[in-house]
Every structure is written in structure tokens, then in C-alpha cells.
Enzyme design. Structure first.
Site, mmCIF file in Angstrom:
data_model
loop_
_atom_site.group_PDB
_atom_site.id
_atom_site.type_symbol
_atom_site.label_atom_id
_atom_site.label_comp_id
_atom_site.label_asym_id
_atom_site.label_seq_id
_atom_site.Cartn_x
_atom_site.Cartn_y
_atom_site.Cartn_z
ATOM 1 N N ASP A 67 13.255 43.195 89.154
ATOM 2 C CA ASP A 67 13.810 44.263 89.220
ATOM 3 C C ASP A 67 12.904 45.422 89.615
ATOM 4 O O ASP A 67 11.623 45.411 89.350
ATOM 5 C CB ASP A 67 14.084 44.948 87.709
ATOM 6 C CG ASP A 67 14.700 46.350 87.614
ATOM 7 O OD1 ASP A 67 14.593 47.104 88.577
ATOM 8 O OD2 ASP A 67 15.272 46.438 86.483
ATOM 9 N N SER A 147 19.592 55.153 105.669
ATOM 10 C CA SER A 147 20.965 55.244 106.064
ATOM 11 C C SER A 147 21.232 56.467 106.781
ATOM 12 O O SER A 147 20.267 57.147 107.065
ATOM 13 C CB SER A 147 21.565 55.855 104.500
ATOM 14 O OG SER A 147 22.927 56.212 104.704
ATOM 15 N N TYR A 163 21.309 60.404 96.240
ATOM 16 C CA TYR A 163 21.320 59.251 97.149
ATOM 17 C C TYR A 163 20.812 59.981 98.634
ATOM 18 O O TYR A 163 19.817 59.171 99.036
ATOM 19 C CB TYR A 163 22.817 58.780 97.273
ATOM 20 C CG TYR A 163 22.639 57.374 98.236
ATOM 21 C CD1 TYR A 163 22.397 56.086 97.841
ATOM 22 C CD2 TYR A 163 23.038 57.748 99.503
ATOM 23 C CE1 TYR A 163 22.234 55.093 98.635
ATOM 24 C CE2 TYR A 163 23.126 56.338 100.247
ATOM 25 C CZ TYR A 163 22.643 55.257 99.904
ATOM 26 O OH TYR A 163 22.736 54.265 100.616
HETATM 27 P P1 NDP Z 1 24.920 46.031 97.606
HETATM 28 O O1 NDP Z 1 25.465 46.889 96.452
HETATM 29 O O2 NDP Z 1 25.960 44.989 97.957
HETATM 30 O O3 NDP Z 1 23.399 45.372 97.467
HETATM 31 C C1 NDP Z 1 22.605 46.019 96.822
HETATM 32 C C2 NDP Z 1 21.539 45.116 96.491
HETATM 33 O O4 NDP Z 1 20.165 45.593 95.909
HETATM 34 C C3 NDP Z 1 21.760 43.801 95.725
HETATM 35 O O5 NDP Z 1 21.450 42.599 95.976
HETATM 36 C C4 NDP Z 1 21.191 44.280 94.277
HETATM 37 O O6 NDP Z 1 20.943 42.935 93.475
HETATM 38 C C5 NDP Z 1 19.930 45.083 94.650
HETATM 39 N N1 NDP Z 1 19.503 45.840 93.764
HETATM 40 C C6 NDP Z 1 19.966 46.729 93.288
HETATM 41 N N2 NDP Z 1 19.296 47.471 92.095
HETATM 42 C C7 NDP Z 1 18.115 46.523 92.153
HETATM 43 C C8 NDP Z 1 16.826 46.572 91.178
HETATM 44 N N3 NDP Z 1 16.665 47.408 90.455
HETATM 45 N N4 NDP Z 1 16.101 45.459 91.375
HETATM 46 C C9 NDP Z 1 16.071 44.438 92.332
HETATM 47 N N5 NDP Z 1 17.333 44.662 93.234
HETATM 48 C C10 NDP Z 1 18.359 45.465 93.026
HETATM 49 O O7 NDP Z 1 24.842 47.331 98.628
HETATM 50 P P2 NDP Z 1 23.939 46.942 100.396
HETATM 51 O O8 NDP Z 1 23.868 45.817 100.850
HETATM 52 O O9 NDP Z 1 25.308 47.798 100.939
HETATM 53 O O10 NDP Z 1 22.832 47.824 99.931
HETATM 54 C C11 NDP Z 1 21.536 47.237 100.558
HETATM 55 C C12 NDP Z 1 20.848 48.682 101.169
HETATM 56 O O11 NDP Z 1 21.520 49.299 102.399
HETATM 57 C C13 NDP Z 1 20.782 49.550 100.102
HETATM 58 O O12 NDP Z 1 19.429 50.280 100.274
HETATM 59 C C14 NDP Z 1 21.755 50.902 100.715
HETATM 60 O O13 NDP Z 1 21.427 51.959 100.152
HETATM 61 C C15 NDP Z 1 21.780 50.769 102.040
HETATM 62 N N6 NDP Z 1 22.778 51.205 102.747
HETATM 63 C C16 NDP Z 1 23.961 50.791 102.412
HETATM 64 C C17 NDP Z 1 25.016 51.190 103.365
HETATM 65 C C18 NDP Z 1 26.475 50.890 103.019
HETATM 66 O O14 NDP Z 1 27.344 51.522 103.616
HETATM 67 N N7 NDP Z 1 26.857 49.535 102.290
HETATM 68 C C19 NDP Z 1 25.008 52.356 104.513
HETATM 69 C C20 NDP Z 1 23.527 52.783 104.580
HETATM 70 C C21 NDP Z 1 22.482 52.081 103.822
HETATM 71 P P3 NDP Z 1 20.984 42.988 91.906
HETATM 72 O O15 NDP Z 1 22.051 43.763 91.462
HETATM 73 O O16 NDP Z 1 21.378 41.566 91.632
HETATM 74 O O17 NDP Z 1 19.917 43.415 91.312
#
Ligand code: NDP
Length: 258
Positions: A67, A147, A163
Site C-alpha cells: 500500500d 494528468s 485531485y
Molecule cells: P485504476 O483505478 O484503474 O488503477 C489505479 C491503480 O492504483 C490500481 O492498480 C490500484 O491498485 C492502485 N492503487 C490505488 N491506491 C493504492 C495504494 N494505496 N497502494 C497501492 N496501489 C494503489 O486507475 P488508472 O489506471 O486510470 O490510474 C492510474 C494513474 O493514472 C493514476 O495515478 C491516475 O490518477 C492517473 N490518471 C488516470 C486518468 C484516467 O482518466 N484514467 C487520467 C489521468 C491520470 P489496488 O486497488 O489493487 O491497490
């Protein structure tokens, strides 16, 4: 495209948030290109499943449960990588969250969760990666996922609260770190990728948002990137010669409305 990763074959990369969306696509692409990837998330079983699907790929995906809001988890991750695999060459700080609240009447615990995940976690992981890279004189690469909302605050998007601030912070941290590297003559590159709307789990609450009919319609109709589009940018960054310091790549779907 994956042959572009030739100079990173068998090198170690850490990708946070590898259980879903953009992080899963990045981990997959790097493994197909021959890197040894450590994929981090809380739902580590999902990364295990992805790893099994990649068993015949050129590289390998090691799942690691962590985490990123817990410093001890990040320290344990780096200890695992150092003792079991070797020195890290690439760190992709991708894990990120958004939360449904606002600023004017918002929930402090949700603000903290966003800042801990999107800002402090990446800072701690980056510090640990730099320690290893410096110790082994590695010409490493750090990539932060920011982003488009890290460049400007989107108009009429609900629940933005902390955010965009967290994503502006990531871009500031990229430049601050770059300047530290210049001052110390450290040969590590740091850069940001700034995606527009990408079709992943994080945007699902927006697609289900009922509070503003005109937003809901515009959101449904706006084009969205695929996670693989962002993973391609990671491959591009890694493929550039070491003297090329990419600062930020903004990627929008063609015709994005926000
Ligand atoms: P998802 O929600 O699909 O993926 C998020 C990932 O982050 C998951 O693998 C989750 O895994 C992990 N995560 C979240 N919190 C934790 C934590 N505390 N510890 C470890 N892992 C964590 O979203 P995206 O793939 O879209 O997001 C990826 C990145 O891209 C982010 O930084 C997001 O802000 C950025 N982004 C996304 C956009 C979009 O439109 N989708 C646009 C611009 C930027 P788990 O829950 O298993 O821990």
C-alpha cells in the site's frame, strides 16, 4: 515498438498500481519488452493472474503486495527488490486515486488519502529508488503519472477536490527533482506523463454520476484513451537516448471535450 526497449532487457522496473488500468498495461508492455517488472498493488492476486498470462513473455512480472500510503510497505518493497532481484533501473509511480468529496464542505480523511497516495507515496518510492540508483551508478528513469488535470483544473467536472492539486504537485516534484539531479550531477532522468480521460476504473464514478445531466452526457460522449496508449508513452520515454530528458508528455484522446 517493444524492440525499442532493447537496452532495458533484464533490467528491473517497479510499477505501482499494476493491478488495474494504466499500471497493468505498463507492466505488461515492459514485461513483453524483456524487463523484470515488480508490480505493486493492494490487490496483489490480480497481478499474480496477469503474471501467469505473461509466463511466456520475454521478461517476468513479480507481484508484490504494498500500500503506497504506508511507508513501511514501500521500504519492504525496496528491500525485497534489492535482496531478491537486484538494483532497480526504472520506477513508474502510477498508483493513484480520486475520491468523491469537495473542498468547500469536504472530508479531511479523503483529502489525506488522495495526498498520501498520489503525492507522498511517489515521493517515498522515488527517494528509495534514487538511493539504489546512486549506489550502483545506474542511469535510471523515474516516471510519474500526473494528468491533464495537473495542467489545468477541468471545468464542471464533479468531485475534483484535492485531485488536480495532487497532480499539479507531481509536475512540480518532477521539476524540483530534475533540478536536484542537475545540481548534484546525477545521471537519472525524471519525467511526467499527463493523460487525458482514459478508460479505466478510476473514471467509473464519473460515468455513474447523476448530479449534472449535461456533464453526464458530455462525459459519456467524450472520447477516451486506452491504457495501452499511456503504456506506449512509457516505452517511448525509455527508448530515447540517455541524453534526452523528456519533461512531460500530455496525451489526450482526439476530440476530448474537457
Ligand atoms: P485504476 O483505478 O484503474 O488503477 C489505479 C491503480 O492504483 C490500481 O492498480 C490500484 O491498485 C492502485 N492503487 C490505488 N491506491 C493504492 C495504494 N494505496 N497502494 C497501492 N496501489 C494503489 O486507475 P488508472 O489506471 O486510470 O490510474 C492510474 C494513474 O493514472 C493514476 O495515478 C491516475 O490518477 C492517473 N490518471 C488516470 C486518468 C484516467 O482518466 N484514467 C487520467 C489521468 C491520470 P489496488 O486497488 O489493487 O491497490
Amino acid at each position: 515498438m517493444l524492440s525499442l526497449l532493447e537496452r532495458w532487457v533484464n533490467k528491473i522496473a517497479i510499477v505501482t498500481g499494476a493491478s488495474s488500468g494504466i499500471g497493468a498495461a505498463i507492466a505488461q508492455k515492459l514485461v513483453q519488452g524483456g524487463l523484470i517488472v515488480v508490480g505493486i498493488a493492494r490487490h496483489v492476486e490480480v497481478i499474480q493472474t496477469i503474471s501467469e498470462k505473461l509466463k511466456n513473455a520475454k521478461g517476468k512480472l513479480h507481484p508484490f503486495k504494498a500500500d503506497v500510503t504506508k511507508e513501511n510497505d514501500i521500504l519492504a518493497l525496496f528491500e525485497f527488490v534489492k535482496t531478491k532481484l537486484g538494483p532497480v533501473h526504472v520506477l513508474v509511480n502510477n498508483a493513484g486515486i480520486a475520491r468523491s468529496t469537495n473542498l468547500s464542505n469536504g472530508d479531511t480523511s479523503k483529502w489525506k488519502e488522495i495526498l498520501d497516495t498520489n503525492v507522498l507515496g511517489p515521493c517515498i518510492a522515488t527517494r528509495e529508488a534514487i538511493r539504489v540508483m546512486k549506489k550502483h551508478s545506474i542511469q535510471g528513469q523515474i516516471i510519474h503519472i500526473s494528468s491533464i488535470l495537473g495542467h489545468y483544473v477541468g471545468v464542471n467536472i464533479p468531485f475534483l477536490n484535492m485531485y488536480p492539486a495532487s497532480k499539479f504537485a507531481i509536475r512540480a516534484l518532477t521539476e524540483t527533482l530534475r533540478q536536484e539531479f542537475v545540481a548534484e550531477k546525477v545521471p537519472i532522468r525524471v519525467c511526467t506523463i499527463s493523460p487525458g480521460f482514459t478508460d479505466t476504473e478510476i473514471i467509473k464514478p464519473l460515468s455513474q454520476y447523476k448530479g449534472n445531466a449535461s456533464f453526464a452526457k458530455a462525459f459519456e460522449e467524450t472520447p477516451k484513451l486506452k491504457s495501452e496508449d499511456i503504456a506506449d508513452a512509457v516505452v517511448y520515454i525509455l527508448s530515447t537516448p540517455h541524453h534526452v530528458q523528456i519533461q512531460d508528455i500530455m496525451i489526450r484522446p482526439l476530440g476530448e471535450r474537457f
